[in-house]
Design a protein around this motif. Structure first.
Motif, PDB file in Angstrom:
ATOM      1  N   LEU A 439       0.820  -1.220   0.000  1.00 10.77           N
ATOM      2  CA  LEU A 439       0.000   0.000   0.000  1.00 10.77           C
ATOM      3  C   LEU A 439       0.852   1.268   0.000  1.00 10.77           C
ATOM      4  CD1 LEU A 439      -2.579  -1.182   2.679  1.00 10.77           C
ATOM      5  CD2 LEU A 439      -3.030  -0.884   0.237  1.00 10.77           C
ATOM      6  N   GLY A 440       2.164   1.110  -0.145  1.00 13.65           N
ATOM      7  CA  GLY A 440       3.060   2.264  -0.146  1.00 13.65           C
ATOM      8  C   GLY A 440       3.281   2.852   1.234  1.00 13.65           C
ATOM      9  N   LEU A 441       3.113   2.023   2.264  1.00 11.88           N
ATOM     10  CA  LEU A 441       3.269   2.487   3.644  1.00 11.88           C
ATOM     11  C   LEU A 441       4.523   1.895   4.268  1.00 11.88           C
ATOM     12  CD1 LEU A 441      -0.444   1.946   4.776  1.00 11.88           C
ATOM     13  CD2 LEU A 441       0.622   4.135   4.143  1.00 11.88           C
ATOM     14  N   GLN A 442       5.087   2.636   5.242  1.00 13.85           N
ATOM     15  CA  GLN A 442       6.277   2.171   5.951  1.00 13.85           C
ATOM     16  C   GLN A 442       5.895   1.715   7.352  1.00 13.85           C
ATOM     17  OE1 GLN A 442       9.737   4.842   5.738  1.00 13.85           O
ATOM     18  NE2 GLN A 442       8.672   5.958   4.119  1.00 13.85           N
ATOM     19  N   LEU A 443       6.730   0.845   7.931  1.00 19.16           N
ATOM     20  CA  LEU A 443       6.490   0.322   9.278  1.00 19.16           C
ATOM     21  C   LEU A 443       7.478   0.910  10.268  1.00 19.16           C
ATOM     22  CD1 LEU A 443       5.010  -1.781  11.128  1.00 19.16           C
ATOM     23  CD2 LEU A 443       6.854  -3.375  10.544  1.00 19.16           C
ATOM     24  N   LYS A 444       6.954   1.317  11.433  1.00 14.63           N
ATOM     25  CA  LYS A 444       7.785   1.763  12.549  1.00 14.63           C
ATOM     26  C   LYS A 444       7.291   1.027  13.787  1.00 14.63           C
ATOM     27  CE  LYS A 444       8.905   6.193  12.957  1.00 14.63           C
ATOM     28  NZ  LYS A 444       8.758   7.646  13.276  1.00 14.63           N
ATOM     29  N   THR A 445       8.213   0.607  14.664  1.00 11.24           N
ATOM     30  CA  THR A 445       7.805  -0.201  15.821  1.00 11.24           C
ATOM     31  C   THR A 445       7.954   0.544  17.143  1.00 11.24           C
ATOM     32  OG1 THR A 445      10.007  -1.213  15.873  1.00 11.24           O
ATOM     33  CG2 THR A 445       8.276  -2.415  14.687  1.00 11.24           C
ATOM     34  N   ASN A 446       7.894   1.875  17.081  1.00 11.09           N
ATOM     35  CA  ASN A 446       7.929   2.660  18.319  1.00 11.09           C
ATOM     36  C   ASN A 446       7.158   3.963  18.131  1.00 11.09           C
ATOM     37  OD1 ASN A 446      10.185   3.558  16.544  1.00 11.09           O
ATOM     38  ND2 ASN A 446      10.520   5.035  18.171  1.00 11.09           N
ATOM     39  N   ILE A 447       6.861   4.625  19.253  1.00  6.93           N
ATOM     40  CA  ILE A 447       6.198   5.934  19.233  1.00  6.93           C
ATOM     41  C   ILE A 447       7.244   6.984  19.578  1.00  6.93           C
ATOM     42  CG2 ILE A 447       4.486   7.394  20.377  1.00  6.93           C
ATOM     43  CD1 ILE A 447       2.872   4.871  20.985  1.00  6.93           C
ATOM     44  N   ASP A 448       7.438   7.974  18.704  1.00  6.05           N
ATOM     45  CA  ASP A 448       8.410   9.029  18.994  1.00  6.05           C
ATOM     46  C   ASP A 448       7.847  10.432  18.757  1.00  6.05           C
ATOM     47  OD1 ASP A 448       8.302   9.148  16.251  1.00  6.05           O
ATOM     48  OD2 ASP A 448      10.365   8.511  15.903  1.00  6.05           O
ATOM     49  N   GLY A 449       6.528  10.510  18.544  1.00  6.77           N
ATOM     50  CA  GLY A 449       5.910  11.818  18.345  1.00  6.77           C
ATOM     51  C   GLY A 449       5.920  12.302  16.912  1.00  6.77           C
ATOM     52  N   ASP A 450       6.581  11.576  16.017  1.00  7.21           N
ATOM     53  CA  ASP A 450       6.616  11.934  14.595  1.00  7.21           C
ATOM     54  C   ASP A 450       5.301  11.492  13.959  1.00  7.21           C
ATOM     55  OD1 ASP A 450       7.059  12.273  11.900  1.00  7.21           O
ATOM     56  OD2 ASP A 450       9.057  11.378  11.902  1.00  7.21           O
ATOM     57  N   LEU A 451       4.536  12.452  13.424  1.00  8.13           N
ATOM     58  CA  LEU A 451       3.228  12.156  12.848  1.00  8.13           C
ATOM     59  C   LEU A 451       3.245  12.173  11.319  1.00  8.13           C
ATOM     60  CD1 LEU A 451       0.992  14.272  15.272  1.00  8.13           C
ATOM     61  CD2 LEU A 451       1.580  11.857  15.429  1.00  8.13           C
ATOM     62  N   THR A 452       4.424  11.994  10.738  1.00  6.50           N
ATOM     63  CA  THR A 452       4.555  12.017   9.283  1.00  6.50           C
ATOM     64  C   THR A 452       3.602  11.010   8.634  1.00  6.50           C
ATOM     65  OG1 THR A 452       6.890  12.586   9.505  1.00  6.50           O
ATOM     66  CG2 THR A 452       6.169  11.787   7.357  1.00  6.50           C
ATOM     67  N   GLU A 453       2.914  11.476   7.593  1.00  7.38           N
ATOM     68  CA  GLU A 453       1.955  10.622   6.906  1.00  7.38           C
ATOM     69  C   GLU A 453       2.671   9.502   6.163  1.00  7.38           C
ATOM     70  OE1 GLU A 453      -1.440  11.585   3.656  1.00  7.38           O
ATOM     71  OE2 GLU A 453      -1.348  12.939   5.362  1.00  7.38           O
ATOM     72  N   GLY A 454       2.015   8.337   6.105  1.00  7.29           N
ATOM     73  CA  GLY A 454       2.568   7.206   5.367  1.00  7.29           C
ATOM     74  C   GLY A 454       3.382   6.260   6.221  1.00  7.29           C
ATOM     75  N   ILE A 455       3.508   6.577   7.524  1.00  6.65           N
ATOM     76  CA  ILE A 455       4.237   5.693   8.441  1.00  6.65           C
ATOM     77  C   ILE A 455       3.242   5.080   9.421  1.00  6.65           C
ATOM     78  CG2 ILE A 455       5.969   5.544  10.265  1.00  6.65           C
ATOM     79  CD1 ILE A 455       7.485   7.803   8.871  1.00  6.65           C
ATOM     80  N   VAL A 456       3.213   3.762   9.464  1.00  6.70           N
ATOM     81  CA  VAL A 456       2.328   3.024  10.372  1.00  6.70           C
ATOM     82  C   VAL A 456       3.145   2.561  11.574  1.00  6.70           C
ATOM     83  CG1 VAL A 456       0.913   0.948  10.634  1.00  6.70           C
ATOM     84  CG2 VAL A 456       0.799   2.281   8.516  1.00  6.70           C
ATOM     85  N   GLU A 457       2.634   2.828  12.767  1.00  6.18           N
ATOM     86  CA  GLU A 457       3.317   2.410  13.994  1.00  6.18           C
ATOM     87  C   GLU A 457       2.686   1.124  14.522  1.00  6.18           C
ATOM     88  OE1 GLU A 457       4.537   6.902  15.525  1.00  6.18           O
ATOM     89  OE2 GLU A 457       2.852   5.856  16.452  1.00  6.18           O
ATOM     90  N   LEU A 458       3.518   0.097  14.711  1.00  9.16           N
ATOM     91  CA  LEU A 458       3.061  -1.184  15.248  1.00  9.16           C
ATOM     92  C   LEU A 458       3.716  -1.379  16.612  1.00  9.16           C
ATOM     93  CD1 LEU A 458       1.438  -3.834  14.496  1.00  9.16           C
ATOM     94  CD2 LEU A 458       3.694  -4.824  13.996  1.00  9.16           C
ATOM     95  N   ILE A 459       2.918  -1.362  17.664  1.00  7.05           N
ATOM     96  CA  ILE A 459       3.433  -1.422  19.025  1.00  7.05           C
ATOM     97  C   ILE A 459       3.053  -2.761  19.657  1.00  7.05           C
ATOM     98  CG2 ILE A 459       3.591  -0.207  21.232  1.00  7.05           C
ATOM     99  CD1 ILE A 459       4.340   1.490  18.719  1.00  7.05           C
ATOM    100  N   ASP A 460       4.065  -3.505  20.098  1.00 10.54           N
ATOM    101  CA  ASP A 460       3.828  -4.776  20.791  1.00 10.54           C
ATOM    102  C   ASP A 460       3.464  -4.452  22.236  1.00 10.54           C
ATOM    103  OD1 ASP A 460       3.828  -7.273  21.949  1.00 10.54           O
ATOM    104  OD2 ASP A 460       5.673  -7.956  20.995  1.00 10.54           O
ATOM    105  N   THR A 461       2.171  -4.459  22.523  1.00  7.67           N
ATOM    106  CA  THR A 461       1.698  -4.056  23.856  1.00  7.67           C
ATOM    107  C   THR A 461       1.541  -5.232  24.813  1.00  7.67           C
ATOM    108  OG1 THR A 461      -0.610  -4.226  23.140  1.00  7.67           O
ATOM    109  CG2 THR A 461       0.451  -2.074  22.931  1.00  7.67           C
ATOM    110  N   GLY A 462       1.700  -6.443  24.307  1.00  5.38           N
ATOM    111  CA  GLY A 462       1.520  -7.624  25.153  1.00  5.38           C
ATOM    112  C   GLY A 462       2.767  -7.968  25.946  1.00  5.38           C
ATOM    113  N   SER A 463       2.653  -8.987  26.768  1.00  7.54           N
ATOM    114  CA  SER A 463       3.779  -9.421  27.601  1.00  7.54           C
ATOM    115  C   SER A 463       4.953  -9.887  26.747  1.00  7.54           C
ATOM    116  CB  SER A 463       3.331 -10.535  28.548  1.00  7.54           C
ATOM    117  OG  SER A 463       2.769 -11.616  27.824  1.00  7.54           O
TER     118      SER A 463
END
Length: 696
Positions: A439-463
């Protein structure tokens, strides 16, 4: 801000400018606030300075002087409130500028830097870029700095551009601070750090000292009411500032460019009666009290303008009369360190939590003036925050009861279990990354306050994201944070979900919840590996900066840094608690399909970590407080707080910090847990007696 943007001459241009302020996390909050104010009100456009209610000091000042005064006020509000975004900004400036100097002098090689060090340099470079782009020099040249693609080259070029004299013979960190907050009289990094530290220490000492006596509300004191607990965090962190600096339009307030307060006009009556007589009485249920002492200078009393050229290092307060004879204004706002008391009708433990997270003690009193949140209550909460570096707690108090036969056994299994989880998570991430690329999207695995469009944040919230899962556990819980352009567009969102399902080998929507989240069972991520995957989809915003999972990871990282051997046993204690409570069927919360009235997995982790990492200590503490108490009585005096923000709180319209006792447990679960913990402690006592006998 929407109404003001739409009323402007060029709404799209204004919107783009405001978006640029927020899209990259390159400024502390105070910088964002002032930048938006300048965009919406260039040269104070829209304000009538003939208004008799406006600050006399602002009325008499030139446009340039007005800007300097307002920005200085906002800086003092933020610095004096122990603002975390400011502290993070200063920390990066200090660390990254020193790192850059070492690289420049050849003491370090760029290729030898760790990933975190490179990230710090990138953040620092972004800070420099933002400073330069907003400087008078850049605006006169109509120039915007363009990156060369090399962070070191960019820092060098920006160092030249922000140089005071064109040379590189200056202290870079101090130059950054002078450019950012020199108007407030803060010219060096040490001055900035010292200003915050002195404000926090002085406020904490003053407030602890007065907490020994009941509050006295005197004639001349100021009272400000706020309408809801949800506003408290922002005020404690940023100060109580005028609505105009928070996006409200210039005609949205009777008295613009100030924060409203009521003055106590009479010495007669009780505290309750004095407060009831003010305009602020209708703005509760939380009230701030500021003692009218030598911190303030009054520039207008009633309709009489006083000498506005008096000591402006003090807080300007002036009569407005907008809502009555007691109505005054404080120019721009005041820092939370200026608050002498917080008044409540009855104690709300969330208020104590917010004060503790802010980092210095503020007394909370009822309307009889009695202290209902004392220093010992504050200190208890801070002790429960042990190890949370985000809140400045860099140490951790370990229990002496970490090692038992059970925890030794679990500790031995952890290393392989963690390796197994990492391999599985990487395979899941690869599938998701592949899906997003379609879909032309990039993956990021952390939250850093960057709201740039086209970047999807995937956060492992489980144990599994923290290494606190039971050995062999194959369940993964993720939060997927998506741009509004996807999240608010049902066809785009469904298309994304279809691609994910296809690549996970799930061709239908049968395993989706009513809200459209994934609850996928037995996902075959390769020929040998099958896992369960939960994905909750949310909109990506800057409202969550320190989430539940981040707080747990933060504390565990502190523990591991301090003592890697004890860290293993802390994890083992968490696993033992989960194992025992699962077996007793008092694990899962009272919500969801399987209600057990327990603390839940995250609740158990926080509970153990807030008790020195020991299941024994946590169980003893729970039983001691529970002794002879009903569930409602226990709830009122025993809280297990989530010091991180719940990812889903905004979506559910809930308070962002969970209290795992009040929110997760119920009457049945409480009594069952008391019984289970008593039996566990009794078993441990028997084991201890037998061990002592063997030793003899």
């Amino acid at each position: 801000m929407a109404n003001q943007i739409l009323r402007s001459e060029n709404p799209l241009e204004i919107l783009n400018k405001i978006e640029d302020v927020f899209i990259k996390n390159n400024l502390p909050i105070v910088g964002k606030i002032y930048s938006c104010f300048e965009i919406l009100h260039p040269d104070f456009q829209g304000f009538n300075f003939e208004n008799s209610m406006i600050s006399p000091v602002l009325k008499e000042s030139s446009i340039v002087r007005k800007k300097i005064i307002v920005f200085s006020d906002l800086i003092k509000c933020s610095f004096g409130s122990n603002n975390r975004s400011i502290n993070a900004y200063l920390k990066n400036i200090e660390y990254a500028s020193n790192l850059y100097e070492s690289l420049k002098l050849g003491q370090l090689e760029f290729d030898s830097l760790k990933e975190d060090e490179v990230k710090e340099l990138i953040v620092f470079c972004n800070h420099l870029r933002t400073l330069y782009n907003n400087s008078l020099k850049a605006k006169q040249k109509n120039e915007t700095f363009v990156s060369s693609g090399s962070v070191l080259n960019d820092i060098l070029e920006l160092s030249k551009k922000i140089s005071p004299d064109g040379t590189l013979d200056y202290h870079l960190a101090d130059r950054v601070i002078r450019m950012f907050c020199g108007f407030a009289g803060i010219d060096t990094l040490e001055q900035a750090k010292d200003y915050i530290q002195k404000k926090v220490i002085a406020a904490d000492a003053r407030n602890r000292n007065v907490s020994n006596l009941d509050m006295v509300l005197e004639q001349g004191d100021f009272v400000k009411g706020i309408g809801d607990i949800t506003y408290l965090k922002n005020i404690l962190q940023n100060g109580s500032v005028s609505k105009e600096y928070l996006g409200s339009s210039s005609d949205s307030d009777v008295t613009p460019l100030d924060t409203d307060v009521s003055m106590i006009l009479s010495s007669a009556g009780t505290i309750r009666e004095k407060m009831a007589a003010t305009s602020a009485s209708g703005y509760g249920p939380i009230w701030f009290v500021l003692k009218n002492d030598d911190r303030f200078v009054t520039t207008r009393a009633s309709h009489e303008v006083l000498d506005s050229k008096r000591d402006m290092s003090k807080i300007e307060v002036f009569y407005t009369g907008g809502l009555g004879y007691d109505h005054y204004g404080i120019r721009t706002g005041f820092a939370s360190s200026e608050i002498n008391y917080i008044v409540l009708d009855s104690y709300d433990p969330r208020v104590g939590l917010e004060i503790a997270m802010n980092g210095f003690y503020i007394p909370v009193v009822n309307k009889e003036g009695k202290i209902i949140f004392a220093p010992k209550d504050y200190d208890l909460l801070r002790s429960q925050m042990s190890g949370l570096s985000y809140f400045g707690e860099e140490n951790y108090s370990f229990s002496e009861n970490l090692i038992t036969k059970e925890t030794e056994s679990l500790a031995l299994q952890m290393e392989y279990s963690n390796y197994e989880v990492q391999v599985k998570r990487q395979k899941i991430n690869n599938i998701i990354k592949k899906s997003l690329l379609e879909l032309g999207l990039q993956l990021k695995t952390n939250i850093d306050g960057d709201l740039t469009e086209g970047i999807v944040e995937l956060i492992d919230t489980g144990s599994t994201g923290r290494g606190t899962n039971m050995p062999g556990d194959g369940d993964f819980d993720f939060i997927m944070r998506l741009d509004k352009t996807i999240f608010s567009n049902s066809s785009r969102l469904n298309h994304l979900k279809q691609i994910l399902l296809k690549n996970f080998g799930k061709e239908s929507f049968a395993e989706l919840t009513k809200s459209g989240d994934f609850r996928l069972k037995s996902v075959q991520i390769d020929a040998e590996t099958s896992v369960d995957i939960d994905i909750t989809f949310v909109e990506k915003t800057d409202q969550v900066v320190y989430s539940t999972d981040m707080a747990l990871k933060d504390r565990l990282a502190t523990i591991q840094r301090i003592d890697s051997e004890k860290y293993k046993y802390v994890i083992a204690n968490i696993l033992l608690a989960k194992q025992l409570l699962k077996k007793a069927e008092v694990y899962k919360s009272s919500h969801g399909e399987l209600s057990q009235g327990g603390l839940g997995g995250v609740g158990i982790e926080n509970w153990i970590l807030q008790n020195g990492g020991s299941f024994i200590d946590a169980a003893k503490n729970f039983i001691e407080v529970a002794d002879g108490k009903s569930f409602s009585e226990f709830q009122s005096c025993y809280q297990i707080w989530d010091f991180g923000d719940n990812h889903l709180a905004e979506r559910k319209g809930q308070y962002s910090h969970n209290n795992f006792v009040a929110d997760n447990m119920n009457e049945i679960g409480y009594h069952k847990m008391v019984q289970v913990l008593k039996e566990y402690l009794k078993t441990m006592e028997i084991v201890q007696i037998e061990t002592e006998e063997i030793k003899r």
